[in-house]
Design a protein around this motif. Structure first.
Motif, PDB file in Angstrom:
ATOM      1  N   SER A 178       0.833  -1.212   0.000  1.00 32.59           N
ATOM      2  CA  SER A 178       0.000   0.000   0.000  1.00 32.59           C
ATOM      3  C   SER A 178       0.863   1.256   0.000  1.00 32.59           C
ATOM      4  CB  SER A 178      -0.923  -0.004   1.225  1.00 32.59           C
ATOM      5  OG  SER A 178      -1.773  -1.112   1.213  1.00 32.59           O
ATOM      6  N   LEU A 179       1.840   1.300   0.902  1.00 27.97           N
ATOM      7  CA  LEU A 179       2.726   2.467   0.974  1.00 27.97           C
ATOM      8  C   LEU A 179       3.602   2.560  -0.269  1.00 27.97           C
ATOM      9  CD1 LEU A 179       3.808   2.305   4.729  1.00 27.97           C
ATOM     10  CD2 LEU A 179       2.230   3.927   3.679  1.00 27.97           C
ATOM     11  N   GLY A 180       3.974   1.411  -0.815  1.00 27.77           N
ATOM     12  CA  GLY A 180       4.801   1.402  -2.021  1.00 27.77           C
ATOM     13  C   GLY A 180       4.097   1.963  -3.236  1.00 27.77           C
ATOM     14  N   ILE A 181       2.781   1.962  -3.211  1.00 27.27           N
ATOM     15  CA  ILE A 181       1.993   2.556  -4.298  1.00 27.27           C
ATOM     16  C   ILE A 181       1.606   3.997  -3.978  1.00 27.27           C
ATOM     17  CG2 ILE A 181      -0.239   2.456  -5.480  1.00 27.27           C
ATOM     18  CD1 ILE A 181      -0.023  -0.566  -5.426  1.00 27.27           C
ATOM     19  N   LEU A 182       1.163   4.237  -2.760  1.00 28.37           N
ATOM     20  CA  LEU A 182       0.686   5.572  -2.395  1.00 28.37           C
ATOM     21  C   LEU A 182       1.791   6.614  -2.368  1.00 28.37           C
ATOM     22  CD1 LEU A 182      -1.834   4.592   0.422  1.00 28.37           C
ATOM     23  CD2 LEU A 182      -2.406   5.703  -1.743  1.00 28.37           C
ATOM     24  N   MET A 183       2.946   6.266  -1.826  1.00 27.94           N
ATOM     25  CA  MET A 183       4.033   7.250  -1.729  1.00 27.94           C
ATOM     26  C   MET A 183       4.483   7.754  -3.103  1.00 27.94           C
ATOM     27  SD  MET A 183       4.335   7.852   1.378  1.00 27.94           S
ATOM     28  CE  MET A 183       4.147   7.168   3.020  1.00 27.94           C
ATOM     29  N   PRO A 184       4.831   6.879  -4.035  1.00 23.35           N
ATOM     30  CA  PRO A 184       5.210   7.374  -5.373  1.00 23.35           C
ATOM     31  C   PRO A 184       4.072   8.108  -6.064  1.00 23.35           C
ATOM     32  CG  PRO A 184       5.900   5.103  -5.074  1.00 23.35           C
ATOM     33  CD  PRO A 184       4.985   5.421  -3.928  1.00 23.35           C
ATOM     34  N   PHE A 185       2.845   7.654  -5.816  1.00 25.42           N
ATOM     35  CA  PHE A 185       1.697   8.290  -6.471  1.00 25.42           C
ATOM     36  C   PHE A 185       1.582   9.755  -6.069  1.00 25.42           C
ATOM     37  CE2 PHE A 185      -2.794   9.549  -6.365  1.00 25.42           C
ATOM     38  CZ  PHE A 185      -3.125   9.398  -7.695  1.00 25.42           C
ATOM     39  N   PHE A 186       1.625  10.021  -4.750  1.00 22.02           N
ATOM     40  CA  PHE A 186       1.431  11.389  -4.272  1.00 22.02           C
ATOM     41  C   PHE A 186       2.680  12.257  -4.412  1.00 22.02           C
ATOM     42  CE2 PHE A 186      -2.229   9.570  -1.903  1.00 22.02           C
ATOM     43  CZ  PHE A 186      -3.195  10.458  -2.341  1.00 22.02           C
ATOM     44  N   PHE A 187       3.849  11.676  -4.284  1.00 21.93           N
ATOM     45  CA  PHE A 187       5.063  12.491  -4.252  1.00 21.93           C
ATOM     46  C   PHE A 187       5.827  12.527  -5.574  1.00 21.93           C
ATOM     47  CE2 PHE A 187       4.196  11.611   0.166  1.00 21.93           C
ATOM     48  CZ  PHE A 187       4.398  12.841   0.747  1.00 21.93           C
TER      49      PHE A 187
END
Length: 256
Positions: A178-187
């Motif tokens: 989840s974090l591996g997808i959300l972090m690159p997505f937002f940042f």
């Protein structure tokens, strides 16, 4: 198990997870601290600021300069609230105790959203007042046109970031994925799509790009965005609802 008991159970779970306090505390510290730093830098460099930048200067939005990093902690909070049960295997016990998965998910999201809303509002108002103090003579007041809307909207933005992250976490279950997808997505991805001319019209409808407009008081010259502050927050809310709906659909179909 009754709805009230399920809510109490979820509140106990949230309180018992050590990461809850430090992620939410980090959201406050980073958002306020970075906002004060950027505001102080703007104040010190005001005399060297080009005239076109002074015209488009948004004292309120400068206070929220730390939101881009503060939302990182809200993303982590939203993910861990959901995925911690999967990583520990407690999800089987939880679903055995609350077999109605809709009630289970609704209670978890309700408790976490309420907590995120309180922290988000405290963070937003603290960032605003601290940032305006750092801006000195270039500051604005809470009673200025659109300012209260922007400050309240900042708290709602932080809340919706957490809700959207919860929805993604329900779909993916694992915290690392989840974090591996959300972090690159937002940042990374969102910023690239929103700032490249070829994809700008697509990027403006992403959750953070759309929702972030609620914190703006001054419209930049040449801005042709087809929606206003509340419209942008509405788009972000639709993303959050869609993420939760997809998560619920998968939660109903698959095993724990």
């Amino acid at each position: 198990m009754g709805a009230v008991r399920v809510l109490r159970s979820e509140w106990t779970k949230v309180r018992s997870v050590a990461s809850t306090a430090w992620t939410l505390g980090l959201a406050v510290v980073v958002t306020v601290g970075l906002g004060v730093l950027i505001s102080a830098l703007v104040r010190s460099e005001w005399d060297d600021m080009p005239a076109r930048e002074r015209v488009a200067f948004d004292a309120t939005y400068v206070s929220f300069a730390g939101t881009s990093l503060g939302q990182l902690a809200m993303i982590v909070f939203g993910v861990l609230v959901v995925s911690s049960e999967y990583s520990t295997g407690m999800i089987r016990t939880s679903l055995a105790a609350v077999p109605r998965r809709g009630v289970f998910l609704a209670a978890k999201v309700a408790v976490a959203t309420a907590l995120a809303l309180v922290v988000g509002m405290v963070t937003s108002f603290a960032a605003f007042f601290a940032g305006q103090a750092a801006l000195g003579g270039h500051s604005t007041s809470l009673g200025g046109p659109g300012v209260l809307r922007a400050v309240v909207g900042g708290g709602l933005y932080m809340t919706l970031i957490a809700v959207f992250s919860m929805g993604v976490a329900v779909m993916l279950r694992g915290p690392m994925l989840s974090l591996g997808i959300l972090m690159p997505f937002f940042f990374l991805i969102s910023n690239v799509l929103g700032n490249v001319s070829a994809t700008e019209r697509i990027g403006r409808y992403l959750p953070d790009q759309a929702g972030g407009r609620i914190m703006r008081v001054v419209t930049a010259p040449g801005d042709d965005t087809p929606y206003g502050p509340w419209g942008g927050l509405g788009i972000m809310a639709l993303w959050a609802v869609a993420a939760l709906a997809c998560g619920y659909a998968l939660l109903r179909k698959r095993d724990a």
